[in-house]
Design a protein around this motif. Sequence first.
Motif, PDB file in Angstrom:
ATOM      1  N   LYS A  17       0.842  -1.204   0.000  1.00  0.00           N
ATOM      2  CA  LYS A  17       0.000   0.000   0.000  1.00  0.00           C
ATOM      3  C   LYS A  17       0.876   1.253   0.000  1.00  0.00           C
ATOM      4  CE  LYS A  17      -4.327   1.453   2.181  1.00  0.00           C
ATOM      5  NZ  LYS A  17      -5.123   1.234   0.974  1.00  0.00           N
ATOM      6  N   PRO A  18       0.615   2.206  -0.894  1.00  0.00           N
ATOM      7  CA  PRO A  18       1.447   3.410  -0.970  1.00  0.00           C
ATOM      8  C   PRO A  18       1.358   4.262   0.282  1.00  0.00           C
ATOM      9  CG  PRO A  18       0.132   3.130  -2.964  1.00  0.00           C
ATOM     10  CD  PRO A  18      -0.396   2.160  -1.954  1.00  0.00           C
ATOM     11  N   GLU A  25      -5.844   8.509   3.737  1.00  0.00           N
ATOM     12  CA  GLU A  25      -7.005   7.763   4.205  1.00  0.00           C
ATOM     13  C   GLU A  25      -7.145   7.798   5.724  1.00  0.00           C
ATOM     14  OE1 GLU A  25      -6.537   3.851   2.661  1.00  0.00           O
ATOM     15  OE2 GLU A  25      -6.657   4.480   0.559  1.00  0.00           O
ATOM     16  N   LEU A  26      -6.026   7.767   6.438  1.00  0.00           N
ATOM     17  CA  LEU A  26      -6.082   7.668   7.896  1.00  0.00           C
ATOM     18  C   LEU A  26      -5.698   8.957   8.609  1.00  0.00           C
ATOM     19  CD1 LEU A  26      -4.561   4.086   8.357  1.00  0.00           C
ATOM     20  CD2 LEU A  26      -6.960   4.755   8.229  1.00  0.00           C
ATOM     21  N   GLY A  27      -5.392   9.992   7.836  1.00  0.00           N
ATOM     22  CA  GLY A  27      -5.040  11.276   8.441  1.00  0.00           C
ATOM     23  C   GLY A  27      -3.757  11.224   9.249  1.00  0.00           C
ATOM     24  N   SER A  36       7.317  -3.823   0.950  1.00  0.00           N
ATOM     25  CA  SER A  36       7.718  -4.168  -0.420  1.00  0.00           C
ATOM     26  C   SER A  36       9.187  -4.541  -0.557  1.00  0.00           C
ATOM     27  CB  SER A  36       7.391  -3.002  -1.360  1.00  0.00           C
ATOM     28  OG  SER A  36       6.000  -2.749  -1.356  1.00  0.00           O
ATOM     29  N   ASN A  37       9.845  -4.794   0.568  1.00  0.00           N
ATOM     30  CA  ASN A  37      11.244  -5.230   0.559  1.00  0.00           C
ATOM     31  C   ASN A  37      12.147  -4.256  -0.181  1.00  0.00           C
ATOM     32  OD1 ASN A  37      10.131  -7.441   1.841  1.00  0.00           O
ATOM     33  ND2 ASN A  37      10.168  -8.738   0.024  1.00  0.00           N
ATOM     34  N   ILE A 324       2.032   1.848  10.158  1.00  0.00           N
ATOM     35  CA  ILE A 324       3.026   0.845   9.771  1.00  0.00           C
ATOM     36  C   ILE A 324       2.412  -0.055   8.693  1.00  0.00           C
ATOM     37  CG2 ILE A 324       4.554  -0.998  10.525  1.00  0.00           C
ATOM     38  CD1 ILE A 324       5.200   1.543  11.973  1.00  0.00           C
ATOM     39  N   ILE A 325       3.061  -0.123   7.520  1.00  0.00           N
ATOM     40  CA  ILE A 325       2.557  -0.955   6.424  1.00  0.00           C
ATOM     41  C   ILE A 325       3.422  -2.205   6.324  1.00  0.00           C
ATOM     42  CG2 ILE A 325       1.883  -1.026   3.998  1.00  0.00           C
ATOM     43  CD1 ILE A 325       2.180   2.027   3.919  1.00  0.00           C
ATOM     44  N   VAL A 326       2.795  -3.388   6.431  1.00  0.00           N
ATOM     45  CA  VAL A 326       3.483  -4.665   6.235  1.00  0.00           C
ATOM     46  C   VAL A 326       2.702  -5.441   5.171  1.00  0.00           C
ATOM     47  CG1 VAL A 326       4.432  -4.711   8.576  1.00  0.00           C
ATOM     48  CG2 VAL A 326       2.190  -5.770   8.120  1.00  0.00           C
ATOM     49  N   ARG A 327       3.049  -6.700   4.967  1.00  0.00           N
ATOM     50  CA  ARG A 327       2.291  -7.539   4.042  1.00  0.00           C
ATOM     51  C   ARG A 327       1.639  -8.672   4.815  1.00  0.00           C
ATOM     52  NH1 ARG A 327       3.187  -6.640  -1.579  1.00  0.00           N
ATOM     53  NH2 ARG A 327       1.549  -8.168  -1.901  1.00  0.00           N
TER      54      ARG A 327
END
Length: 363
Positions: A17-18, A25-27, A36-37, A324-327
């Motif tokens: 997710k960018p 979206e979440l402010g 994305s490694n 925090i963006i993970v997969r």
Amino acid sequence: MQPKSNIVHLPVYQPGKPIEDVKRELGLSEVIKLASNENPNGCSEKAKAAIIESVSNTHIYPDGASVELTAVLAERLGVQPNQIIFGAGSSDIILMTARAFLAPGDETIMADETFSQYKHNAEVENARIVEVPLRDGRHDLPAMLAKVTPRTKVLWVCNPNNPTGTIVSHEELSAFLKSVPTHVLVVLDEAYGEFVNDESYSNGVSMLNEHHNLLVLRTFSKIYGLASLRIGYGVGHPDVVRFINQVREPFNTSRAAQAAAKASLEDDGFLQTCRENNLAGIRYLQAQFDEMGLVHFPAFGNFIMVDVKRPSPEVFDALLRRGIIVRARWTYYPNHIRVSVGTQAENEKFISALGQVLQEVTV
């Protein structure tokens, strides 16, 4: 209008997710992407300078054969220039390989949880997919070999494997290649190979002289930090490379990408720094997971797959709300998340957020 019937059910590839979307979206004012490694160190300063220099020629088509870059890489790898093909990332080589070697009804073998583009591109060509379960997160090479039939055309091995991060050793791979029939092309994807710090790890290029049915994939997207420029390559027997070249689109790598890749090959110091930083990050995250009682796969790339003991979509969403963006959402590992190694500060923020999430999301 009607598309080919065999593609209507295919999912569209979902990248990490960018950052900008999450902020909007979440402010949130700060978002850390560990999905994305990517290389948190960026790219070589030499590569940056080469990119800037290339800008003055943006009106001129790039070298369609990547002659200069090919010459430098061939010398570095100890192969002939006609053994190398470039693409818009190694995923482009995967697409071209499937296009060149797979016809409707042909069989292709891969692990059941590995890089999704092997299966996707094989399905586009209407090939028959044969998936072999991983064993403890690792490729089960004997089981894959047992699935080979006269209709098998391509066999895929991701080493280190994405998403589990595990490796097969040189000894295992060598024995496997000696047993694979010569009519089967073995694609060895070493996208994360430069990160591996283990003496047992294989160097696929060193096996090419003995195995003409081997194609090794590598990329400048990961340790070299050129993900946005989209450039990767394949190395194999001249005949294999020629077949793939016959389906390659013209000018499939940009002038800036070629220049940056060439400059990157001249900066071993940057690569060594990236390896050291990544290894420190791996060790930190492993120690933290161990302290939290979370089981994880051995990590040999620049990411770790860990069992959070809860449905991974719920953990993903809770981490996302904390920036925090993970997969997540792995078919055969529904309670696992994959986290890329970030900077030390990013790793620490992730661990802090994960600790809070594990309290919030019940087992």
